[in-house]
Design a protein around this motif. Sequence first.
Motif, short mmCIF file in Angstrom:
data_model
loop_
_atom_site.label_atom_id
_atom_site.label_comp_id
_atom_site.label_asym_id
_atom_site.label_seq_id
_atom_site.Cartn_x
_atom_site.Cartn_y
_atom_site.Cartn_z
N TYR B 21 37.69 42.02 34.95
CA TYR B 21 38.99 41.76 35.60
C TYR B 21 38.90 42.02 37.09
CZ TYR B 21 41.69 40.71 31.45
OH TYR B 21 42.18 40.09 30.35
N PHE B 22 38.20 43.10 37.45
CA PHE B 22 38.10 43.47 38.87
C PHE B 22 37.41 42.36 39.66
CE2 PHE B 22 35.79 45.30 42.43
CZ PHE B 22 36.84 45.87 43.12
N ILE B 23 36.36 41.79 39.05
CA ILE B 23 35.63 40.74 39.75
C ILE B 23 36.51 39.50 39.94
CG2 ILE B 23 33.71 39.10 39.48
CD1 ILE B 23 32.17 41.56 38.31
N TRP B 24 37.28 39.18 38.89
CA TRP B 24 38.21 38.04 39.01
C TRP B 24 39.20 38.29 40.14
CZ3 TRP B 24 37.73 33.35 37.63
CH2 TRP B 24 36.98 33.02 36.48
N LEU B 25 39.71 39.49 40.20
CA LEU B 25 40.70 39.85 41.21
C LEU B 25 40.09 39.71 42.61
CD1 LEU B 25 43.63 41.00 41.33
CD2 LEU B 25 42.58 43.22 41.75
N ALA B 26 38.85 40.20 42.76
CA ALA B 26 38.18 40.14 44.06
C ALA B 26 38.04 38.69 44.51
CB ALA B 26 36.82 40.81 43.98
N GLY B 30 39.76 36.99 47.82
CA GLY B 30 38.89 36.30 48.78
C GLY B 30 39.37 34.88 49.04
N THR B 31 39.72 34.15 47.98
CA THR B 31 40.18 32.78 48.12
C THR B 31 41.49 32.73 48.90
OG1 THR B 31 39.26 32.47 45.92
CG2 THR B 31 40.54 30.64 46.82
N ALA B 32 42.40 33.66 48.58
CA ALA B 32 43.70 33.69 49.26
C ALA B 32 43.53 33.91 50.76
CB ALA B 32 44.57 34.80 48.65
N ILE B 33 42.65 34.85 51.12
CA ILE B 33 42.43 35.12 52.54
C ILE B 33 41.88 33.89 53.25
CG2 ILE B 33 40.98 36.44 54.16
CD1 ILE B 33 41.22 38.80 52.24
#
Lengths: 265, 271
Positions: B21-26, B30-33
């Motif tokens: 889950y943490f990797i998905w969140l990261a 990243g994509t949002a930024i």
Amino acid sequence: MLRIENLVKQYRTGDKALKGISLEVPVGQVMALIGPSGAGKSTLIRCVNRLVEPSSGKIFLDGTELTGLGIGGLRRARRRMGMIFQEYALVERLSVMENVLSGRLGYVGFWRSWWRRFPQSDVQEAFRLLERVGLDHMADKRADELSGGQRQRVGICRALIQNPSLLLVDEPTASLDPKTSRQIMRLICELCDERQLAAIINIHDVQLAQMFARRVVGLQLGEIVYDGPPDGLDAEVLTRIYGEEDWEATIGKVDAEDEENGEAA
Amino acid sequence: MSVVTKGDVPVWRRRTTPEQYFIWLAWLVGTAITVYCWKLISDKTLWIFVEDAPRQAADMASRMSPPAWSYMSKLWIPLWDTLNIATLGTAISIVLAVPVAFCAARNTTPSVLFVRPVALFIIVSSRSINSLLWALMLVTILGPGVFAGVVAIGLRSIGFVAKLLYEAIEEIDASQVEAVTATGASGAQVLTYGIVPQVLPAFAGISVFRWDINIRESTVLGLVGAGGIGLQLDASINTLAWTQVSMILLAILATVIVSEWVSAKIRHAII
């Protein structure tokens, strides 16, 4: 000739590699040093020529105290101790001749060695030694073109051209096949006989040690646990050095091989 | 790594569920930024000019062609200057970088506490300033001309050569050095017999590589007055002589291709 008194080596990590070793090697004696990995064999011989600085204790070579020498004195003392290495430690990108002559670096000045102008007597001795080990036709080859056994022979020449009185030999056969191992060990022992050299040979292979050495010292966790003739290595002694294991096969094989050897010779 | 027991069979997964889950969140963050930054750039771009870009490019190309071939006769000497700036600068940097590298390498430095930090500082300060900036400062100090360019290239390259060389020195096989030491060789002899032969191929490769880079860098030094073909480039751009500009660019391209070929040959011959 070589006298070690109460030698202690403690590494900065706190590991005590040698715990008060006392040992004497007379002129012309070939001594095998056996023991499990990590027993302190390499550390012991490296303390003798101070590639590793001993923590305490004294080492004497022909009456000179090696442990107290300054840089210049140490260099002069190192000339009298030839060293042979496990992975040969030849300078790979130099030629065979340069590698052999590098054994004379302690005797020639910097600029002579820089321009490779070694005294003619050194060059002649180098050729003689290469011929003695059967490599005189390889003098111009680069060291990395040689096979393992040939490299170790060059390593032996480099040690002998120093004209040493003591050989320090660190696992000379660990990277060699069984036949080459025997040839190299025989060569080292013959040369020691010819020149009345004392030698300390670190060796993993108990059978080889028994075949070639006149005295065996067993090291275990930085302490001497056996010091005696090779045929004194029985199951009980080997257990003391290496730990519990079935030693019958090792001891039995040695006798058979010794006979085979005798016939071949 | 995680092992979950399902029934009585242990199941192996590369990551535990929370890690996954943490990797998905990261990735999501990243994509949002990236999207947000894209929007910021887009808002500050004058799109009228960008829409115009293909026409402008075509216009410039037409003004640049055909190249002023006759201008080449005035370019040979600046080109020769450029080559000399690169070569002399590289030579100076090598002479200065070798001792710095030996002082910076952990296994050869005279003192880890005092000498090594100084050597590392020299390397960092040389590397952190671009050749063009070195040239800008040196033109002020030494006056305009080829000499400022040579020194600028030299100063910039010390760090590069010394850094790569000291890394090569730190990676040598220590047992070969040990063996030479054990013969009773002096410090200088251990250096020349045990260490130099091991780093020689790396040294040759680094030097030629830097020379190759320096040829490209020295073509622009003229923009700040430090000699070489950049002077002509600057003058031609200022007078809007676009056919001359295209001639200069072609000459630089040819030089770089030749230098690339030469350095590949040299590297091949040495290693």
